[in-house]
Design a protein around this motif. Structure first.
Motif, PDB file in Angstrom:
ATOM      1  N   CYS A  68       2.303  -0.098  -5.745  1.00  0.00           N
ATOM      2  CA  CYS A  68       1.149  -0.226  -6.651  1.00  0.00           C
ATOM      3  C   CYS A  68       0.962   1.024  -7.494  1.00  0.00           C
ATOM      4  CB  CYS A  68      -0.120  -0.496  -5.835  1.00  0.00           C
ATOM      5  SG  CYS A  68      -0.207  -2.149  -5.130  1.00  0.00           S
ATOM      6  N   LYS A 179       0.324  -8.365  -9.238  1.00  0.00           N
ATOM      7  CA  LYS A 179      -0.926  -8.883  -8.674  1.00  0.00           C
ATOM      8  C   LYS A 179      -0.793  -9.127  -7.168  1.00  0.00           C
ATOM      9  CE  LYS A 179      -2.628 -11.029 -12.938  1.00  0.00           C
ATOM     10  NZ  LYS A 179      -2.947 -12.296 -13.635  1.00  0.00           N
ATOM     11  N   PHE A 180       0.413  -9.588  -6.761  1.00  0.00           N
ATOM     12  CA  PHE A 180       0.651  -9.800  -5.333  1.00  0.00           C
ATOM     13  C   PHE A 180       0.525  -8.486  -4.568  1.00  0.00           C
ATOM     14  CE2 PHE A 180       3.808  -9.367  -1.922  1.00  0.00           C
ATOM     15  CZ  PHE A 180       3.339 -10.312  -1.025  1.00  0.00           C
ATOM     16  N   GLU A 182      -1.005  -5.747  -5.551  1.00  0.00           N
ATOM     17  CA  GLU A 182      -2.370  -5.243  -5.618  1.00  0.00           C
ATOM     18  C   GLU A 182      -3.257  -5.921  -4.575  1.00  0.00           C
ATOM     19  OE1 GLU A 182      -3.473  -5.923  -9.650  1.00  0.00           O
ATOM     20  OE2 GLU A 182      -2.451  -4.133 -10.423  1.00  0.00           O
ATOM     21  N   SER A 183      -3.053  -7.225  -4.396  1.00  0.00           N
ATOM     22  CA  SER A 183      -3.806  -7.956  -3.356  1.00  0.00           C
ATOM     23  C   SER A 183      -3.402  -7.468  -1.972  1.00  0.00           C
ATOM     24  CB  SER A 183      -3.560  -9.456  -3.483  1.00  0.00           C
ATOM     25  OG  SER A 183      -4.019  -9.957  -4.722  1.00  0.00           O
ATOM     26  N   ALA A 184      -2.086  -7.269  -1.781  1.00  0.00           N
ATOM     27  CA  ALA A 184      -1.594  -6.782  -0.495  1.00  0.00           C
ATOM     28  C   ALA A 184      -2.135  -5.389  -0.195  1.00  0.00           C
ATOM     29  CB  ALA A 184      -0.064  -6.764  -0.489  1.00  0.00           C
ATOM     30  N   ASN A 185      -2.263  -4.570  -1.237  1.00  0.00           N
ATOM     31  CA  ASN A 185      -2.799  -3.221  -1.059  1.00  0.00           C
ATOM     32  C   ASN A 185      -4.259  -3.269  -0.625  1.00  0.00           C
ATOM     33  OD1 ASN A 185      -2.478  -0.336  -1.257  1.00  0.00           O
ATOM     34  ND2 ASN A 185      -3.778  -0.412  -3.064  1.00  0.00           N
ATOM     35  N   GLU A 186      -5.032  -4.178  -1.230  1.00  0.00           N
ATOM     36  CA  GLU A 186      -6.432  -4.341  -0.826  1.00  0.00           C
ATOM     37  C   GLU A 186      -6.521  -4.780   0.636  1.00  0.00           C
ATOM     38  OE1 GLU A 186      -9.251  -3.715  -2.430  1.00  0.00           O
ATOM     39  OE2 GLU A 186      -8.134  -2.901  -4.136  1.00  0.00           O
ATOM     40  N   ILE A 187      -5.617  -5.669   1.028  1.00  0.00           N
ATOM     41  CA  ILE A 187      -5.597  -6.150   2.415  1.00  0.00           C
ATOM     42  C   ILE A 187      -5.266  -5.007   3.370  1.00  0.00           C
ATOM     43  CG2 ILE A 187      -4.384  -7.649   4.044  1.00  0.00           C
ATOM     44  CD1 ILE A 187      -4.013  -9.625   1.694  1.00  0.00           C
ATOM     45  N   LYS A 190      -8.185  -2.722   3.765  1.00  0.00           N
ATOM     46  CA  LYS A 190      -9.194  -3.332   4.631  1.00  0.00           C
ATOM     47  C   LYS A 190      -8.780  -3.211   6.097  1.00  0.00           C
ATOM     48  CE  LYS A 190     -12.470  -4.950   3.912  1.00  0.00           C
ATOM     49  NZ  LYS A 190     -13.837  -4.408   4.053  1.00  0.00           N
TER      50      LYS A 190
END
Length: 426
Positions: A68, A179-180, A182-187, A190
């Motif tokens: 990312c 985008k994948f 970026e979503s994985a990074n947010e996960i 968390k």
């Protein structure tokens, strides 16, 4: 309603109770209660379980965050001179920071005199000394999937940077993949926050186990460790940053440090580079830096420039190696410098992530992760200081780059009118 305790407060409570509980256990006679139920039962499950949780996140977090970070740099072709200068400055200062930290660690020997080798749950795997050529070649993965599976951190870093940079060069065509990630990074972030909820209990167990085995000796080693980190941070500011500003801009340091105090108030209280970013940009513009430079170098620095964190990692490696009686080779030092420097790219500018990247650096040279439990007890205080140094490095780079590009208004920097500025320069 009563105000809920924050995570930091809970961690400090866990440390305090852990010290007391550990000293009580140390005074207990050996037997089933002390050895089987407490030390090798409850405390082992809580402490080792927490360390295992951290280990679990190292590879996915590093891989995803680096992809990312490197893919968000924008069009590589447009980075041109400013991008090249900024990247060079950040990587060089980080390499200097980690080298300085290793030197301070070797001189102070924060872990000397405290033997914790009996607490290692897994055998360390320090390899034989390697040449620089072998280390560089070992960074190139022949099988990226195997590197991810086996946790070869330098190979993971190289592959992640190559993948992210390629995505950045492709542009819009890579948006679905970007985008994948970026979503994985947010996960992943968390997951880090969820595991950090266990930190007070895990640190309680690790601290209790340490003091049950070593007693008060651990306190003196921790004080030496904190002093070594703070000394290295101070040297980075006073020698590296101040020296670069004076050499490359010929400007007085007083206006810079005076204005930076506003930023330091945010970084020290939040321990977050990202949280301070709006104030950082505004402050550098007040110092005369053009927005076109500040809006590029500062967000990039919040992502890839982590000199303070690198200093902590360098001292921590020396500290933990000495705690467990492990001799580091020249190849190990080179690996630490390379890993910590490259790991700074993509590291999230939020509190607590430094411990995850420290796990990665320790893993790269085979040092036991159990030592992190002792370090985490004082890490919140050091996190505030090293975050401030991280952001100061971003600002120093911004000042140097903007001056080299002729994008620095020196009259604004000194807070003077043009006529007064001529008198100052004279």
């Amino acid at each position: 309603m009563k105000k809920k305790l924050g995570l930091t407060s809970k961690i400090f409570i866990g440390i305090f109770i852990g010290i007391i509980f550990g000293l009580i256990i140390k005074g207990m006679p050996s037997g089933t209660l002390k050895d089987d139920l407490l030390l090798n039962g409850i405390l082992k499950v809580l402490g080792t379980g927490f360390i295992s949780s951290i280990k679990m996140l190292v590879v996915p977090l590093v891989f995803v965050s680096l992809v990312c970070g490197s893919s968000s740099m924008g069009d590589i072709k447009k980075l041109s001179r400013i991008g090249g200068k900024t990247l060079f400055f950040y990587l060089i200062t980080t390499a200097i920071a980690i080298s300085l930290a290793l030197l301070v660690g070797i001189l102070i020997n924060p872990g000397a005199g405290l033997d914790m080798s009996g607490l290692i749950t897994s055998k360390p795997t320090i390899g034989e000394s390697q040449s620089l050529t072998d280390i560089i070649l070992a960074m190139i993965p022949s099988n990226p999937v195997q590197a991810l599976a086996s946790g070869e951190m330098l190979q993971i870093i190289v592959f992640s940077l190559l993948l992210g940079t390629s995505m950045s060069m492709i542009g819009e065509k890579a948006d679905p993949v970007r985008k994948f990630f970026e979503s994985a990074n947010e996960i992943c972030m968390k997951m880090v926050s969820l595991i950090m909820l266990l930190a007070p209990y895990g640190i309680f167990a690790l601290i209790a186990n340490t003091f049950a085995t070593t007693g008060f000796e651990a306190i003196f080693s921790l004080i030496k460790y904190m002093f070594a980190v703070l000394l290295a941070l101070a040297l980075q500011v006073l020698i590296v940053y101040s020296g670069m500003i004076k050499i490359f801009t010929r400007l007085s340091l007083k206006p810079f440090f005076k204005k930076f105090a506003n930023v330091a108030a945010i970084t020290f209280s939040t321990a977050s580079s990202n949280a301070a970013l709006p104030v950082t940009i505004e402050t550098m513009e007040d110092l005369g830096v053009d927005n076109s430079v500040a809006s590029f170098t500062l967000p990039l620095g919040a992502t890839i420039n982590m000199d303070g964190t690198a200093i902590m990692q360098g001292v921590a490696c020396i500290f933990i190696a000495q705690l467990y009686g492990i001799d580091l080779t020249i190849g190990s030092f080179l690996t630490i410098i390379l890993t910590a420097t490259l790991a700074s790219v993509g590291t999230a500018g939020v509190p607590g992530v430094g411990m995850i990247t420290l796990s990665m650096v320790l893993t790269s040279v085979g040092l036991p992760l159990e030592g992190i439990g002792l370090i985490m007890g004082v890490d919140r205080l050091l996190d505030m200081a090293r975050t401030t140094v991280n952001v100061m490095g971003d600002c120093a780079c911004t000042l140097v780059v903007s001056n080299s590009e002729g994008e620095l208004d020196k009259s604004m920097y000194y807070g003077k009118k043009e006529g007064e500025l001529v008198a100052i320069n004279a």
